[in-house]
Write a protein that holds these residues in place. Structure first.
Motif, PDB file in Angstrom:
ATOM      1  N   MET A   1     -56.815 -29.405  76.932  1.00 52.45           N
ATOM      2  CA  MET A   1     -55.515 -29.183  76.289  1.00 52.45           C
ATOM      3  C   MET A   1     -55.487 -29.799  74.899  1.00 52.45           C
ATOM      4  N   ASN A   2     -56.417 -29.464  74.078  1.00 52.20           N
ATOM      5  CA  ASN A   2     -56.530 -30.071  72.762  1.00 52.20           C
ATOM      6  C   ASN A   2     -55.684 -29.308  71.751  1.00 52.20           C
ATOM      7  N   SER A   3     -54.385 -29.468  71.846  1.00 53.31           N
ATOM      8  CA  SER A   3     -53.499 -28.802  70.894  1.00 53.31           C
ATOM      9  C   SER A   3     -53.269 -29.704  69.696  1.00 53.31           C
ATOM     10  N   CYS A   4     -53.511 -29.160  68.529  1.00 50.83           N
ATOM     11  CA  CYS A   4     -53.328 -29.874  67.253  1.00 50.83           C
ATOM     12  C   CYS A   4     -54.171 -31.146  67.166  1.00 50.83           C
ATOM     13  N   CYS A   5     -55.237 -31.207  67.890  1.00 53.78           N
ATOM     14  CA  CYS A   5     -56.159 -32.360  67.902  1.00 53.78           C
ATOM     15  C   CYS A   5     -55.479 -33.665  68.309  1.00 53.78           C
ATOM     16  N   LEU A   6     -54.310 -33.583  68.969  1.00 54.08           N
ATOM     17  CA  LEU A   6     -53.627 -34.801  69.404  1.00 54.08           C
ATOM     18  C   LEU A   6     -54.436 -35.543  70.459  1.00 54.08           C
TER      19      LEU A   6
ATOM     20  N   ASN B   1     -51.119 -38.713  74.420  1.00 54.76           N
ATOM     21  CA  ASN B   1     -51.519 -37.915  75.582  1.00 54.76           C
ATOM     22  C   ASN B   1     -50.340 -37.156  76.179  1.00 54.76           C
ATOM     23  N   ILE B   2     -49.182 -37.784  76.217  1.00 57.15           N
ATOM     24  CA  ILE B   2     -47.997 -37.090  76.731  1.00 57.15           C
ATOM     25  C   ILE B   2     -47.673 -35.884  75.866  1.00 57.15           C
TER      26      ILE B   2
END
Length: 133
Positions: free
Chosen positions: A68-73, A107-108
């Motif tokens: 779940m690597n959205s926007c590299c967060l 992570n949240i």
């Protein structure tokens, strides 16, 4: 019945020096084995720090990074998790807690955004297919 009379001798009535009773008490205390020290007893308190477990969230960050690597967060969260683990290894619980809380927050957000993007990637094609039918 046995009646005994006890007389108490005071320093004035015995013609002894006034400190005779005090010396007699000290002798009795010494004979019983007590210490001669009149200072109050002191105690030593040793504070043992309990090893508080600071979670570093490395596994959660790794899962988010892989899936779940959205926007590299989640990659940034993984970096903070590694920093937290390093701080824990050098016995800096305050620094480890600071990095761990940042990693947890990232992570949240990465998990929420990843779930929302997954749902949208499933719903949008279904809506488009239904519109053309």
């Amino acid at each position: 019945m046995n009646h005994t009379v006890q007389t108490f001798l005071t320093p004035a009535s015995t013609n002894c020096p006034p400190n005779y009773e005090i010396l007699k008490e000290e002798h009795e205390v010494a004979a019983l084995g007590a210490s001669h020290n009149t200072a109050p007893p002191t105690s030593t308190v040793i504070h043992i720090r309990s090893e508080t477990s600071v979670p570093d969230h490395v596994r959660w960050s790794l899962f988010n990074t892989l899936f779940m690597n959205s926007c590299c967060l989640s990659f940034i969260a993984f970096a903070y998790s590694v920093k937290s683990r390093n701080r824990k290894m050098v016995s800096d619980p305050t620094g480890a807690q600071a990095y761990a809380s940042t990693a947890k927050c990232l992570n949240i957000w990465a998990l929420i955004l990843g779930i929302m993007m997954t749902i949208l990637l499933i719903i949008i094609p279904i809506l488009i297919l239904q519109a053309y039918q």
